[in-house]
Design an enzyme around this catalytic site. Structure first.
Site, PDB file in Angstrom:
ATOM      1  N   ASP A   9       0.817  -1.214   0.000  1.00  0.00           N
ATOM      2  CA  ASP A   9       0.000   0.000   0.000  1.00  0.00           C
ATOM      3  C   ASP A   9       0.854   1.270   0.000  1.00  0.00           C
ATOM      4  O   ASP A   9       2.012   1.265   0.419  1.00  0.00           O
ATOM      5  CB  ASP A   9      -0.859   0.047   1.267  1.00  0.00           C
ATOM      6  CG  ASP A   9      -2.005  -0.951   1.248  1.00  0.00           C
ATOM      7  OD1 ASP A   9      -2.006  -1.868   0.398  1.00  0.00           O
ATOM      8  OD2 ASP A   9      -2.886  -0.813   2.116  1.00  0.00           O
ATOM      9  N   ASP A  10       0.203   2.343  -0.396  1.00  0.00           N
ATOM     10  CA  ASP A  10       0.622   3.742  -0.194  1.00  0.00           C
ATOM     11  C   ASP A  10       1.643   4.255  -1.201  1.00  0.00           C
ATOM     12  O   ASP A  10       1.965   5.437  -1.176  1.00  0.00           O
ATOM     13  CB  ASP A  10       1.183   3.983   1.226  1.00  0.00           C
ATOM     14  CG  ASP A  10       0.138   3.819   2.307  1.00  0.00           C
ATOM     15  OD1 ASP A  10      -1.009   3.447   1.978  1.00  0.00           O
ATOM     16  OD2 ASP A  10       0.463   4.032   3.485  1.00  0.00           O
ATOM     17  N   HIS A  59      -6.247   3.050  -3.743  1.00  0.00           N
ATOM     18  CA  HIS A  59      -6.100   3.309  -2.300  1.00  0.00           C
ATOM     19  C   HIS A  59      -6.405   4.780  -1.995  1.00  0.00           C
ATOM     20  O   HIS A  59      -5.895   5.324  -1.020  1.00  0.00           O
ATOM     21  CB  HIS A  59      -4.682   2.923  -1.873  1.00  0.00           C
ATOM     22  CG  HIS A  59      -4.478   2.760  -0.395  1.00  0.00           C
ATOM     23  ND1 HIS A  59      -5.364   2.141   0.437  1.00  0.00           N
ATOM     24  CD2 HIS A  59      -3.453   3.164   0.416  1.00  0.00           C
ATOM     25  CE1 HIS A  59      -4.902   2.157   1.686  1.00  0.00           C
ATOM     26  NE2 HIS A  59      -3.755   2.783   1.698  1.00  0.00           N
ATOM     27  N   HIS A  63      -5.291   9.589   0.650  1.00  0.00           N
ATOM     28  CA  HIS A  63      -5.220   8.756   1.847  1.00  0.00           C
ATOM     29  C   HIS A  63      -5.986   9.314   3.049  1.00  0.00           C
ATOM     30  O   HIS A  63      -5.515   9.246   4.188  1.00  0.00           O
ATOM     31  CB  HIS A  63      -3.761   8.482   2.233  1.00  0.00           C
ATOM     32  CG  HIS A  63      -3.559   7.170   2.938  1.00  0.00           C
ATOM     33  ND1 HIS A  63      -3.737   7.028   4.302  1.00  0.00           N
ATOM     34  CD2 HIS A  63      -3.228   5.946   2.488  1.00  0.00           C
ATOM     35  CE1 HIS A  63      -3.496   5.768   4.638  1.00  0.00           C
ATOM     36  NE2 HIS A  63      -3.193   5.085   3.553  1.00  0.00           N
ATOM     37  N   TYR A 102      -6.555   2.925   5.949  1.00  0.00           N
ATOM     38  CA  TYR A 102      -6.720   2.455   7.338  1.00  0.00           C
ATOM     39  C   TYR A 102      -7.707   1.291   7.446  1.00  0.00           C
ATOM     40  O   TYR A 102      -8.084   0.899   8.551  1.00  0.00           O
ATOM     41  CB  TYR A 102      -7.179   3.611   8.261  1.00  0.00           C
ATOM     42  CG  TYR A 102      -6.414   4.881   8.025  1.00  0.00           C
ATOM     43  CD1 TYR A 102      -5.082   4.991   8.436  1.00  0.00           C
ATOM     44  CD2 TYR A 102      -6.988   5.948   7.341  1.00  0.00           C
ATOM     45  CE1 TYR A 102      -4.352   6.135   8.184  1.00  0.00           C
ATOM     46  CE2 TYR A 102      -6.261   7.105   7.080  1.00  0.00           C
ATOM     47  CZ  TYR A 102      -4.947   7.188   7.504  1.00  0.00           C
ATOM     48  OH  TYR A 102      -4.224   8.331   7.242  1.00  0.00           O
ATOM     49  N   HIS A 155       3.677  -2.206   3.202  1.00  0.00           N
ATOM     50  CA  HIS A 155       3.746  -0.863   2.611  1.00  0.00           C
ATOM     51  C   HIS A 155       5.080  -0.696   1.886  1.00  0.00           C
ATOM     52  O   HIS A 155       6.131  -0.773   2.532  1.00  0.00           O
ATOM     53  CB  HIS A 155       3.602   0.201   3.703  1.00  0.00           C
ATOM     54  CG  HIS A 155       2.266   0.173   4.382  1.00  0.00           C
ATOM     55  ND1 HIS A 155       1.974  -0.720   5.386  1.00  0.00           N
ATOM     56  CD2 HIS A 155       1.147   0.902   4.174  1.00  0.00           C
ATOM     57  CE1 HIS A 155       0.714  -0.529   5.760  1.00  0.00           C
ATOM     58  NE2 HIS A 155       0.193   0.442   5.051  1.00  0.00           N
TER      59      HIS A 155
HETATM   60 NI    NI Z   1      -2.559   3.175   3.358  1.00  0.00          NI
END
Ligand code: NI
Length: 204
Positions: A9-10, A59, A63, A102, A155
């Protein structure tokens, strides 16, 4: 058959290229839940994710906790990200999978997923890599928590996580695991449904 879906993620971020190299060296595939503004900033890495056989998911753009937004704001976060990923890959279709930041969801978020054709992908193994920033911790969390059908949360924006991946891949491969994308994990009878929640595909 012991499938596992590794998810990152991210990103994309400064370490994503190295992660892609490590995955390619082992012919392992993963799913990247890209943040839209990062995809827009590093489109070449998004393109690599797609070209090297990985799955890309949405995603959100910036965020946020989507449960704190109005429906129109949720839609804008997802639409803008889908467009950025389409712009990077040249694909006609936006990514189908949604991982809410989250893991936060409510009726509004699930309904938007249903309306936009997006299943919500959560996880069954949380490495908490963002909190520990420790390579050994990431490795132990994955190897200690994994089961056939698991979805593993990591991540790719953290160097400590990317550094853990080679040993994780080698250990899981030695244990007979196959690295599949999230959509592959659910291919067949349990095919993913928009607006529904998925944590793992646990078989008997
Ligand atoms: Ni995230």
């Amino acid at each position: 058959m012991k499938p596992v879906a590794l998810t990152f993620d991210d990103g994309p971020g400064p370490h994503t290229g190295r992660l892609l190299d490590e995955l390619a060296a082992r012919r392992a595939r993963a799913t990247f839940f890209d943040v839209g503004r990062n995809a827009a900033a590093r489109p070449a890495l998004v393109c690599r994710q797609r070209d090297e056989g990985h799955e890309i998911g949405n995603h959100s753009w910036s965020h946020p906790d989507l449960t704190r937004l109005a429906p129109g704001e949720v839609r804008a976060e997802l639409d803008r990200t889908g467009q950025a990923i389409r712009d990077a890959t040249g694909d006609a279709e936006a990514p189908r999978l949604l991982r809410p930041p989250y893991g936060a969801h409510n009726a509004v978020v699930r309904d938007m997923g249903r309306r936009m054709g997006m299943p919500l992908i959560l996880w069954s193994v949380d490495t908490e890599d963002w909190k520990y920033r420790d390579t050994a911790h990431v490795t132990n969390a994955v190897l200690g928590g994994v089961r056939p059908g698991a979805i593993v949360l990591m991540h790719d924006i953290h160097a400590t996580t990317v550094a853990a991946v080679p040993a994780i891949l080698d250990a899981l491969a030695d244990d007979g695991y196959d690295f599949v994308t999230v959509s592959e994990l659910y291919a067949g009878a349990d095919d993913l449904k928009p607006g529904e929640l998925y944590y793992a595909r646990m078989t008997a």
